[in-house]
Motif scaffolding. Sequence first.
Motif, PDB file in Angstrom:
ATOM      1  N   LYS A 176     -10.772   8.403  39.039  1.00  0.00           N
ATOM      2  CA  LYS A 176     -11.494   9.858  39.951  1.00  0.00           C
ATOM      3  C   LYS A 176     -11.731  10.647  38.813  1.00  0.00           C
ATOM      4  CE  LYS A 176     -10.007  13.645  42.990  1.00  0.00           C
ATOM      5  NZ  LYS A 176      -9.197  13.999  43.775  1.00  0.00           N
ATOM      6  N   LEU A 177     -13.044  10.941  38.805  1.00  0.00           N
ATOM      7  CA  LEU A 177     -13.545  12.141  37.990  1.00  0.00           C
ATOM      8  C   LEU A 177     -13.695  13.632  38.694  1.00  0.00           C
ATOM      9  CD1 LEU A 177     -14.718  12.890  35.062  1.00  0.00           C
ATOM     10  CD2 LEU A 177     -16.874  12.495  36.189  1.00  0.00           C
ATOM     11  N   SER A 178     -13.027  14.528  38.263  1.00  0.00           N
ATOM     12  CA  SER A 178     -13.161  15.907  38.954  1.00  0.00           C
ATOM     13  C   SER A 178     -13.275  16.782  37.875  1.00  0.00           C
ATOM     14  CB  SER A 178     -11.878  15.948  39.930  1.00  0.00           C
ATOM     15  OG  SER A 178     -10.615  16.156  39.003  1.00  0.00           O
ATOM     16  N   GLY A 179     -13.351  18.238  38.211  1.00  0.00           N
ATOM     17  CA  GLY A 179     -13.642  19.194  37.545  1.00  0.00           C
ATOM     18  C   GLY A 179     -13.863  20.588  38.141  1.00  0.00           C
ATOM     19  N   GLN A 180     -14.482  21.499  37.131  1.00  0.00           N
ATOM     20  CA  GLN A 180     -14.473  22.745  37.713  1.00  0.00           C
ATOM     21  C   GLN A 180     -15.504  23.523  36.649  1.00  0.00           C
ATOM     22  OE1 GLN A 180     -12.011  26.512  37.416  1.00  0.00           O
ATOM     23  NE2 GLN A 180     -11.863  26.386  39.660  1.00  0.00           N
ATOM     24  N   TRP A 181     -16.707  24.129  37.112  1.00  0.00           N
ATOM     25  CA  TRP A 181     -17.671  24.895  36.317  1.00  0.00           C
ATOM     26  C   TRP A 181     -17.443  26.180  36.652  1.00  0.00           C
ATOM     27  CZ3 TRP A 181     -20.490  23.756  31.988  1.00  0.00           C
ATOM     28  CH2 TRP A 181     -21.130  24.888  31.638  1.00  0.00           C
ATOM     29  N   ARG A 182     -17.031  26.974  35.705  1.00  0.00           N
ATOM     30  CA  ARG A 182     -16.635  28.332  35.811  1.00  0.00           C
ATOM     31  C   ARG A 182     -17.512  29.413  34.986  1.00  0.00           C
ATOM     32  NH1 ARG A 182     -10.548  30.923  36.136  1.00  0.00           N
ATOM     33  NH2 ARG A 182     -10.819  30.232  37.950  1.00  0.00           N
ATOM     34  N   THR A 183     -17.938  30.533  35.597  1.00  0.00           N
ATOM     35  CA  THR A 183     -18.703  31.409  34.716  1.00  0.00           C
ATOM     36  C   THR A 183     -17.935  32.735  35.072  1.00  0.00           C
ATOM     37  OG1 THR A 183     -20.755  30.260  34.675  1.00  0.00           O
ATOM     38  CG2 THR A 183     -20.778  32.577  34.582  1.00  0.00           C
ATOM     39  N   TYR A 184     -17.577  33.571  34.119  1.00  0.00           N
ATOM     40  CA  TYR A 184     -16.681  34.675  34.283  1.00  0.00           C
ATOM     41  C   TYR A 184     -17.252  35.824  33.662  1.00  0.00           C
ATOM     42  CZ  TYR A 184     -11.870  36.356  35.150  1.00  0.00           C
ATOM     43  OH  TYR A 184     -10.722  37.042  35.758  1.00  0.00           O
ATOM     44  N   TYR A 185     -17.493  36.710  34.280  1.00  0.00           N
ATOM     45  CA  TYR A 185     -17.972  38.087  33.786  1.00  0.00           C
ATOM     46  C   TYR A 185     -16.565  38.859  33.849  1.00  0.00           C
ATOM     47  CZ  TYR A 185     -20.036  42.775  33.325  1.00  0.00           C
ATOM     48  OH  TYR A 185     -20.109  44.069  32.985  1.00  0.00           O
ATOM     49  N   MET A 186     -16.468  39.913  32.926  1.00  0.00           N
ATOM     50  CA  MET A 186     -15.571  40.830  32.950  1.00  0.00           C
ATOM     51  C   MET A 186     -15.783  42.169  32.270  1.00  0.00           C
ATOM     52  SD  MET A 186     -11.456  40.208  31.371  1.00  0.00           S
ATOM     53  CE  MET A 186     -11.283  38.509  32.472  1.00  0.00           C
ATOM     54  N   MET A 187     -15.354  43.097  32.854  1.00  0.00           N
ATOM     55  CA  MET A 187     -15.845  44.355  32.311  1.00  0.00           C
ATOM     56  C   MET A 187     -14.682  45.477  32.398  1.00  0.00           C
ATOM     57  SD  MET A 187     -16.488  47.629  33.448  1.00  0.00           S
ATOM     58  CE  MET A 187     -17.247  47.705  35.220  1.00  0.00           C
ATOM     59  N   THR A 188     -14.611  46.313  31.527  1.00  0.00           N
ATOM     60  CA  THR A 188     -13.301  47.302  31.606  1.00  0.00           C
ATOM     61  C   THR A 188     -14.105  48.651  31.059  1.00  0.00           C
ATOM     62  OG1 THR A 188     -11.430  45.943  31.005  1.00  0.00           O
ATOM     63  CG2 THR A 188     -11.195  48.398  30.790  1.00  0.00           C
ATOM     64  N   SER A 189     -13.907  49.696  31.995  1.00  0.00           N
ATOM     65  CA  SER A 189     -14.157  51.030  31.641  1.00  0.00           C
ATOM     66  C   SER A 189     -13.194  51.928  31.414  1.00  0.00           C
ATOM     67  CB  SER A 189     -15.121  51.660  32.857  1.00  0.00           C
ATOM     68  OG  SER A 189     -15.569  53.106  32.644  1.00  0.00           O
ATOM     69  N   ASN A 190     -12.988  52.294  30.166  1.00  0.00           N
ATOM     70  CA  ASN A 190     -11.996  53.257  29.601  1.00  0.00           C
ATOM     71  C   ASN A 190     -12.146  54.789  29.977  1.00  0.00           C
ATOM     72  OD1 ASN A 190      -9.430  51.519  28.785  1.00  0.00           O
ATOM     73  ND2 ASN A 190     -10.971  50.497  27.571  1.00  0.00           N
ATOM     74  N   LYS A 191     -11.132  55.546  29.845  1.00  0.00           N
ATOM     75  CA  LYS A 191     -11.220  57.082  30.022  1.00  0.00           C
ATOM     76  C   LYS A 191     -11.963  57.778  28.831  1.00  0.00           C
ATOM     77  CE  LYS A 191      -8.187  61.230  30.176  1.00  0.00           C
ATOM     78  NZ  LYS A 191      -6.808  61.638  30.249  1.00  0.00           N
ATOM     79  N   GLY A 192     -12.986  58.409  29.296  1.00  0.00           N
ATOM     80  CA  GLY A 192     -13.573  59.411  28.432  1.00  0.00           C
ATOM     81  C   GLY A 192     -14.352  58.714  27.542  1.00  0.00           C
ATOM     82  N   GLU A 193     -14.100  58.992  25.860  1.00  0.00           N
ATOM     83  CA  GLU A 193     -14.858  58.508  24.914  1.00  0.00           C
ATOM     84  C   GLU A 193     -14.159  57.162  24.362  1.00  0.00           C
ATOM     85  OE1 GLU A 193     -17.759  59.692  23.870  1.00  0.00           O
ATOM     86  OE2 GLU A 193     -17.535  61.036  25.601  1.00  0.00           O
ATOM     87  N   LEU A 194     -13.228  56.839  25.088  1.00  0.00           N
ATOM     88  CA  LEU A 194     -12.548  55.413  24.678  1.00  0.00           C
ATOM     89  C   LEU A 194     -13.642  54.394  24.936  1.00  0.00           C
ATOM     90  CD1 LEU A 194      -9.107  55.972  25.921  1.00  0.00           C
ATOM     91  CD2 LEU A 194      -9.911  56.340  23.392  1.00  0.00           C
ATOM     92  N   LYS A 195     -13.575  53.262  24.360  1.00  0.00           N
ATOM     93  CA  LYS A 195     -14.455  52.168  24.068  1.00  0.00           C
ATOM     94  C   LYS A 195     -14.388  51.333  25.376  1.00  0.00           C
ATOM     95  CE  LYS A 195     -16.400  48.499  21.677  1.00  0.00           C
ATOM     96  NZ  LYS A 195     -16.634  47.775  20.242  1.00  0.00           N
ATOM     97  N   ASP A 196     -15.477  51.077  26.118  1.00  0.00           N
ATOM     98  CA  ASP A 196     -15.884  50.109  27.154  1.00  0.00           C
ATOM     99  C   ASP A 196     -16.069  48.789  26.718  1.00  0.00           C
ATOM    100  OD1 ASP A 196     -15.417  52.352  28.686  1.00  0.00           O
ATOM    101  OD2 ASP A 196     -17.495  52.714  29.018  1.00  0.00           O
ATOM    102  N   PHE A 197     -15.648  47.610  27.472  1.00  0.00           N
ATOM    103  CA  PHE A 197     -15.890  46.276  27.040  1.00  0.00           C
ATOM    104  C   PHE A 197     -16.341  45.587  28.185  1.00  0.00           C
ATOM    105  CE2 PHE A 197     -12.099  47.998  24.422  1.00  0.00           C
ATOM    106  CZ  PHE A 197     -12.360  47.575  23.493  1.00  0.00           C
ATOM    107  N   ASN A 198     -17.350  44.461  27.719  1.00  0.00           N
ATOM    108  CA  ASN A 198     -17.942  43.506  28.593  1.00  0.00           C
ATOM    109  C   ASN A 198     -17.959  42.064  27.948  1.00  0.00           C
ATOM    110  OD1 ASN A 198     -19.825  45.076  30.835  1.00  0.00           O
ATOM    111  ND2 ASN A 198     -19.769  46.223  29.053  1.00  0.00           N
ATOM    112  N   SER A 199     -17.630  41.055  28.615  1.00  0.00           N
ATOM    113  CA  SER A 199     -17.937  39.810  28.286  1.00  0.00           C
ATOM    114  C   SER A 199     -18.180  39.033  29.365  1.00  0.00           C
ATOM    115  CB  SER A 199     -16.165  39.436  27.657  1.00  0.00           C
ATOM    116  OG  SER A 199     -15.527  39.368  28.901  1.00  0.00           O
ATOM    117  N   LEU A 200     -18.754  37.726  28.938  1.00  0.00           N
ATOM    118  CA  LEU A 200     -19.249  36.741  29.808  1.00  0.00           C
ATOM    119  C   LEU A 200     -18.922  35.381  29.176  1.00  0.00           C
ATOM    120  CD1 LEU A 200     -20.904  36.060  32.267  1.00  0.00           C
ATOM    121  CD2 LEU A 200     -23.048  36.039  30.923  1.00  0.00           C
ATOM    122  N   ALA A 201     -18.266  34.646  30.148  1.00  0.00           N
ATOM    123  CA  ALA A 201     -17.967  33.119  29.724  1.00  0.00           C
ATOM    124  C   ALA A 201     -18.471  32.205  30.401  1.00  0.00           C
ATOM    125  CB  ALA A 201     -16.361  33.276  29.460  1.00  0.00           C
ATOM    126  N   THR A 202     -18.921  31.059  29.830  1.00  0.00           N
ATOM    127  CA  THR A 202     -18.945  29.886  30.989  1.00  0.00           C
ATOM    128  C   THR A 202     -17.988  28.744  30.185  1.00  0.00           C
ATOM    129  OG1 THR A 202     -20.540  28.828  32.330  1.00  0.00           O
ATOM    130  CG2 THR A 202     -20.930  29.210  29.789  1.00  0.00           C
TER     131      THR A 202
END
Length: 444
Positions: A28-54
């Motif tokens: 049996k062959l099985s699996g999963q294809w996953r695409t993942y977008y993630m984002m964090t918005s921090n307080k005020g002038e602190l840095k925000d982050f984005n990432s996209l993985a597959t």
Amino acid sequence: MRLIYLFVFCLPIFSMAQDSIELKKRGKLSGQWRTYYMMTSNKGELKDFNSLATGGKLKYQYNLIENLEIGAALYNATNLGIQDLTIPDGTTGRLSRYEEGLFDRLDLENDAVFLFGELYAKYHLDQHSFTLGRMKINTPLINPEDGRMIPTLVQGFWYKYNKQKTSFQFGILNEIAPRSTGKFYGIGESIGTYPVGRNNFGTASQYADNTASDYILMANVDFEVTDDFNVRIWNQYVDNIFNSFYIKPAYKISASLMLEGEWLHQNKMGEGGSGIDSLRYFNQKSSDVLGMKIAYKSKAGLVSLSYNRILPHGQFISPREWGREDLFSFQKRERSEGSADNHALVLNYKKDFTLLKDLNLMSILSIGKHWKPYPIDAILNKYAMPDYTHINLDIFFNIKKLKRLQPELLLTSKMGNGDIPDNANFFFNKVDMFHLDLILNYNF
């Protein structure tokens, strides 16, 4: 280069149709294809982050002889490069907390992580099964924790026994591949691949690469006392570090009402990881976590109220590298681990409903209030986490015409409460922030 990695990983999927007849004969062959977008918005002038993985996983299971199965699974996370995560926040000098976890957080310049996370032999005999090799297990304190591209995986031996009203498990582990890394580590080596927090003196802990432990012994028994009362017990012995005993009784009051309790007791074993105080991981005698949960199910959905109390005499300590903490008050994107004298109260509401003719949704709304020790107190608050209110909305999509596609959307807000020192380190990636996950899973 990223496209080459993706082509190599996807090639078996594209050839799957041609080989389907042969595969049915062999395994049996099985699996999963996953695409993942993630984002964090921090307080005020602190840095925000984005990432996209597959990426995802490919798994093949083959019946070598009757009752004997061999299996292997290749996992991948590929960074699509929408933001350079090696550049820290200008105020705190720190990197992202969540986004880097989609990749190898120990080597963020590695665009594509590949890991043979499963490679095992499994023998079945009536109600018994025996597994040897690399595998995925799910326990209260070591588990895959599916909120990243590559889950936590383990290496060792695992035995299971299942009967109608009783089940038993036993395992010995000698290596762990922490989620968000790209290799297997010895037990002691795996502790410290995630942020280490502070020691009792308020300076950075130094247990990374200094923790000695060769193996983990785990045992579990679940049994029904009556039709309405069952008990779940786990014991986790970590060589030279600590022992965790966990018990969770559950009583079904009626068809709609369930009452559960939990107690987690930890005590130091051997040297706590090191004979030197400043390098020690488990630097206390013991800790205790108590919990209570009441759940009510009706046509309107499932609602539950949970409370956990970590007693003042010791921090609840469990390696974050090994998965999530399976406590009643757990909410995605935060933990109680590293705290003592901690209170947490969480309300959950789960509801299934039809949005369109061919679209069903399962939503989980989680609202929690977490009372932490004062963040400057390193003895009671390892990670300097302030009091906070935590709101999660987790939505799972079921598209009838695309049953293999399972999208998920997670929205998280954490708001700081009370008197928080005027220091960006107590806010950055912790409170007064918003976080979003959009996950597309295609299972085959």
